[in-house]
Design a protein around this motif. Structure first.
Motif, PDB file in Angstrom:
ATOM      1  N   ASN A  77       0.824  -1.204   0.000  1.00  0.00           N
ATOM      2  CA  ASN A  77       0.000   0.000   0.000  1.00  0.00           C
ATOM      3  C   ASN A  77       0.861   1.258   0.000  1.00  0.00           C
ATOM      4  N   VAL A  78       0.215   2.391  -0.307  1.00  0.00           N
ATOM      5  CA  VAL A  78       0.882   3.690  -0.367  1.00  0.00           C
ATOM      6  C   VAL A  78       0.188   4.614   0.623  1.00  0.00           C
ATOM      7  N   LEU A  79       0.986   5.375   1.370  1.00  0.00           N
ATOM      8  CA  LEU A  79       0.448   6.353   2.320  1.00  0.00           C
ATOM      9  C   LEU A  79       0.926   7.737   1.906  1.00  0.00           C
ATOM     10  N   ASN A  80      -0.013   8.630   1.598  1.00  0.00           N
ATOM     11  CA  ASN A  80       0.301  10.026   1.298  1.00  0.00           C
ATOM     12  C   ASN A  80      -0.047  10.849   2.522  1.00  0.00           C
ATOM     13  N   THR A  81       0.955  11.522   3.092  1.00  0.00           N
ATOM     14  CA  THR A  81       0.723  12.302   4.307  1.00  0.00           C
ATOM     15  C   THR A  81       0.212  13.692   3.970  1.00  0.00           C
ATOM     16  N   LYS A  82      -0.278  14.396   4.985  1.00  0.00           N
ATOM     17  CA  LYS A  82      -0.775  15.765   4.806  1.00  0.00           C
ATOM     18  C   LYS A  82       0.341  16.709   4.372  1.00  0.00           C
ATOM     19  N   THR A  83       1.582  16.381   4.744  1.00  0.00           N
ATOM     20  CA  THR A  83       2.726  17.231   4.382  1.00  0.00           C
ATOM     21  C   THR A  83       3.224  16.960   2.968  1.00  0.00           C
ATOM     22  N   GLY A  84       2.604  16.016   2.262  1.00  0.00           N
ATOM     23  CA  GLY A  84       2.972  15.740   0.879  1.00  0.00           C
ATOM     24  C   GLY A  84       3.983  14.629   0.703  1.00  0.00           C
ATOM     25  N   ASN A  85       4.369  13.959   1.778  1.00  0.00           N
ATOM     26  CA  ASN A  85       5.297  12.833   1.681  1.00  0.00           C
ATOM     27  C   ASN A  85       4.550  11.576   1.251  1.00  0.00           C
ATOM     28  N   THR A  86       5.228  10.727   0.499  1.00  0.00           N
ATOM     29  CA  THR A  86       4.647   9.462   0.061  1.00  0.00           C
ATOM     30  C   THR A  86       5.478   8.314   0.618  1.00  0.00           C
ATOM     31  N   MET A  92      10.349   5.760   2.385  1.00  0.00           N
ATOM     32  CA  MET A  92      10.057   7.015   1.708  1.00  0.00           C
ATOM     33  C   MET A  92      11.311   7.432   0.961  1.00  0.00           C
ATOM     34  N   VAL A  93      11.128   7.924  -0.260  1.00  0.00           N
ATOM     35  CA  VAL A  93      12.245   8.377  -1.081  1.00  0.00           C
ATOM     36  C   VAL A  93      12.729   9.723  -0.563  1.00  0.00           C
TER      37      VAL A  93
END
Length: 115
Positions: free
Chosen positions: A82-91, A101-102
Motif C-alpha cells: 500500500n501507499v500512504l500520502n501524508t498531509k505534508t505531501g510525503n509518500t 520514503m524516497v
C-alpha cells in the motif's frame, strides 16, 4: 454420523470435530491456503523478500539506507502492499508494517508502523 472434510472417514470424538486426524486437518488447510497460480506465488514471494529486506535493514523502527544497498539485496521497488500520502505531501510505500520514503540523493527513510 459426521465425516472428515478431507478424507470422508467417519469422525469419532467431540461433536464439533471436523477432521479425523491432524494430518487430514493440515492437508485440508494447505489445499485451501495455497496460491492458486504461479503468478500469485511469484508476487507473494517478491512481497515476502522485500519485507525481509526492509525488516533486516530497519531493526530500530526508523533508519536510513541507500538505493544501492536495497538493490544489492535484491529489493524490487515495483512490489509493495500500500501507499500512504501524508498531509505534508510525503509518500510512503509499505509492505505490511514496514515502509520506506524516497529522500534526496538516492537515500531512503525506512519506517515501521506500530500495529
Amino acid at each position: 454420523m459426521k465425516t472428515c472434510l478431507e478424507c470422508g472417514d467417519p469422525i469419532v470424538g467431540r461433536e464439533d470435530k471436523k477432521f479425523c486426524s491432524d494430518g487430514c486437518r493440515n492437508a485440508y488447510n494447505n489445499k485451501i491456503n495455497k496460491d492458486s497460480t504461479n503468478y500469485m506465488r511469484n508476487i507473494n514471494n517478491k512481497l515476502r523478500k522485500n519485507y525481509r529486506i526492509l525488516s533486516e535493514l530497519n531493526v530500530e523502527g526508523k533508519s536510513k539506507t541507500t538505493r544501492a544497498k536495497l538493490m544489492s539485496k535484491g529489493f524490487d521497488f515495483d512490489f509493495f502492499t500500500n501507499v500512504l500520502n501524508t498531509k505534508t505531501g510525503n509518500t510512503y510505500y509499505f509492505l505490511y508494517d514496514q515502509g520506506y520514503m524516497v529522500l534526496d540523493n538516492d537515500y531512503y527513510m525506512l519506517v515501521k508502523k506500530d500495529i
